[in-house]
Design an enzyme around this catalytic site. Structure first.
Site, short mmCIF file in Angstrom:
data_model
loop_
_atom_site.label_atom_id
_atom_site.label_comp_id
_atom_site.label_asym_id
_atom_site.label_seq_id
_atom_site.Cartn_x
_atom_site.Cartn_y
_atom_site.Cartn_z
N TYR A 66 -40.63 -7.16 23.53
CA TYR A 66 -41.05 -6.64 24.88
C TYR A 66 -41.99 -7.70 25.49
O TYR A 66 -41.49 -8.12 26.82
CB TYR A 66 -41.79 -5.38 24.68
CG TYR A 66 -42.35 -4.72 26.04
CD1 TYR A 66 -41.55 -4.33 27.15
CD2 TYR A 66 -43.72 -4.93 26.35
CE1 TYR A 66 -41.98 -3.81 28.29
CE2 TYR A 66 -44.02 -4.69 27.63
CZ TYR A 66 -43.37 -3.98 28.60
OH TYR A 66 -43.82 -3.57 29.73
N GLN A 67 -43.14 -8.14 24.93
CA GLN A 67 -44.20 -8.78 25.52
C GLN A 67 -43.13 -10.28 26.12
O GLN A 67 -43.53 -10.80 27.03
CB GLN A 67 -45.27 -9.29 24.60
CG GLN A 67 -45.61 -8.12 23.99
CD GLN A 67 -46.66 -7.23 24.90
OE1 GLN A 67 -46.56 -7.21 25.95
NE2 GLN A 67 -47.16 -6.06 24.37
N GLU A 111 -56.21 -4.57 35.22
CA GLU A 111 -56.23 -3.29 34.21
C GLU A 111 -56.98 -2.18 34.59
O GLU A 111 -58.25 -2.37 34.40
CB GLU A 111 -56.21 -3.89 32.66
CG GLU A 111 -56.54 -2.71 31.74
CD GLU A 111 -55.39 -1.77 31.59
OE1 GLU A 111 -55.65 -0.52 31.67
OE2 GLU A 111 -54.09 -2.08 31.52
N ASP A 143 -57.80 -0.27 40.38
CA ASP A 143 -56.38 0.38 40.73
C ASP A 143 -55.63 -0.58 41.38
O ASP A 143 -55.91 -1.11 42.39
CB ASP A 143 -56.54 1.63 41.68
CG ASP A 143 -55.25 2.23 42.08
OD1 ASP A 143 -54.14 1.52 41.75
OD2 ASP A 143 -55.14 3.34 42.54
N ASP A 161 -46.93 -4.82 33.97
CA ASP A 161 -46.61 -4.10 32.60
C ASP A 161 -47.25 -2.76 32.66
O ASP A 161 -48.37 -2.60 32.14
CB ASP A 161 -47.25 -5.29 31.54
CG ASP A 161 -47.21 -4.58 30.22
OD1 ASP A 161 -46.16 -3.62 29.96
OD2 ASP A 161 -48.02 -5.05 29.48
N SER A 162 -46.54 -1.95 33.32
CA SER A 162 -47.20 -0.66 33.42
C SER A 162 -46.71 0.51 32.34
O SER A 162 -45.56 0.15 31.83
CB SER A 162 -46.95 -0.02 34.99
OG SER A 162 -45.37 0.33 34.87
N SER A 163 -47.23 1.75 32.33
CA SER A 163 -46.72 2.80 31.59
C SER A 163 -45.81 3.39 32.48
O SER A 163 -45.49 3.09 33.46
CB SER A 163 -47.73 3.84 31.25
OG SER A 163 -48.65 4.01 32.34
N ASP A 164 -45.24 4.62 31.83
CA ASP A 164 -44.25 5.13 32.46
C ASP A 164 -44.68 5.74 33.90
O ASP A 164 -45.75 6.22 34.14
CB ASP A 164 -43.66 6.22 31.49
CG ASP A 164 -43.10 5.77 30.59
OD1 ASP A 164 -42.12 4.75 30.69
OD2 ASP A 164 -43.18 6.07 29.31
N TYR A 229 -39.36 1.75 21.06
CA TYR A 229 -39.49 2.40 22.69
C TYR A 229 -38.01 3.36 22.56
O TYR A 229 -37.24 3.38 21.84
CB TYR A 229 -39.13 1.23 23.67
CG TYR A 229 -40.39 0.67 23.80
CD1 TYR A 229 -41.80 0.75 23.16
CD2 TYR A 229 -40.80 -0.46 24.93
CE1 TYR A 229 -42.88 -0.06 23.26
CE2 TYR A 229 -41.84 -1.21 25.25
CZ TYR A 229 -42.84 -1.06 24.40
OH TYR A 229 -44.10 -1.63 24.60
#
Length: 287
Positions: A66-67, A111, A143, A161-164, A229
């Protein structure tokens, strides 16, 4: 946290009816920040695992799939990236990958959750969180949807690179956010956004692609395989401020030292990542 009989079972907010499970050897950290639940454990087969709100974010065994891809694809779509913005990425993996590029002069990382960064430094310092001391880095805890509104024509590459898109991350998948990013990007800049899973979220992917195409003249979709994932796959929305930019081919080769350090990305893998199964290509290719 969802550990029972020595096994971690992932929460299923966005993928009902299925769950990844890992055998737990030792819980290293468990707590709650101002924004989310955090769990770190040592697994039997995937090394140290970082979990946020019940969802696996990083395992030491497969994180490079992923990274490297979310970072090296956009970095190699740009001929000379010097100023890079990372949105999210508190585990440090994207930062590590950006720092491999000696031509980069400035890195800004926005972040939201400072505790994720400190926890990652403590437990993932030998893997993903290895570059926070790089002198090119400016770390901002804010934010991102608000932060980018104050930036104008600054960045060559932006990596989200966010979460869902549930809870605090919802604003990072909207047309307004992409418009703010576009204004923050220089001519010829590249944006890459975490793009969910074609097996689970195809309608969401179609919606986000629509938002991107309203803002960027060149938009495409790539993917990588990663065992831990959901459904073993995750995608990336790749956007350029340049009309007609063919994102499916890198515009430069990895420098020898960078290539030697990579485990997953290569120019051939870059091109192959945009080749989708037919059911997904129909959605991605639709205007």
């Amino acid at each position: 946290m969802p550990i029972k009989d020595g096994w971690f079972a992932e929460s299923e907010v966005m993928w009902p009816g299925q769950a990844m499970m890992l055998k737990v050897e030792e819980v290293l950290y468990e707590g709650r920040t101002d924004f989310q639940d955090v769990l770190v454990f040592r697994s039997a087969t995937y090394g140290t695992v970082l979990v946020l709100d019940g969802v696996i974010q990083v395992t030491e065994r497969d994180e490079h799939a992923y990274q490297e891809m979310i970072t090296q694809i956009p970095m190699h779509c740009h001929p000379d990236p010097q100023n890079v913005l990372i949105v999210g990425g508190g585990d440090g993996g994207v930062l590590r990958e950006v720092c491999r590029h000696p031509g980069v002069q400035r890195i800004t990382m926005c972040e939201l959750d400072p505790l994720v960064v400190s926890i990652s430094k403590r437990y993932l310092g030998a893997s993903t969180a290895s570059a926070f001391d790089d002198q090119r880095l400016t770390l901002v805890h804010a934010d991102a949807a608000q932060f980018v509104k104050d930036q104008l024509s600054v960045y060559d590459v932006v990596i989200v690179d966010s979460s869902d898109p549930v809870g605090a991350a919802e604003t990072l998948f909207t047309a307004d956010f992409y418009m703010s990013l576009r204004r923050a990007m220089r001519p010829g800049a590249i944006m890459c956004n975490q793009g969910e899973c074609v097996w689970l979220h195809l309608s969401l992917i179609a919606e986000v692609l629509k938002h991107c195409r309203e803002v960027f003249p060149s938009v495409d979709y790539a993917f990588t395989t990663i065992p831990t994932y959901p459904s073993g796959q995750i995608g990336f929305l790749i956007c350029s401020t340049t009309p007609g930019h063919v994102l499916r081919q890198p515009v430069r080769e990895p420098e020898p030292a960078v290539a030697a350090s990579l485990k997953y990305y290569s120019p051939a893998v870059h091109a192959a990542a945009f080749v989708l199964p037919g059911f997904a290509e129909k959605v991605v290719a639709a205007d």
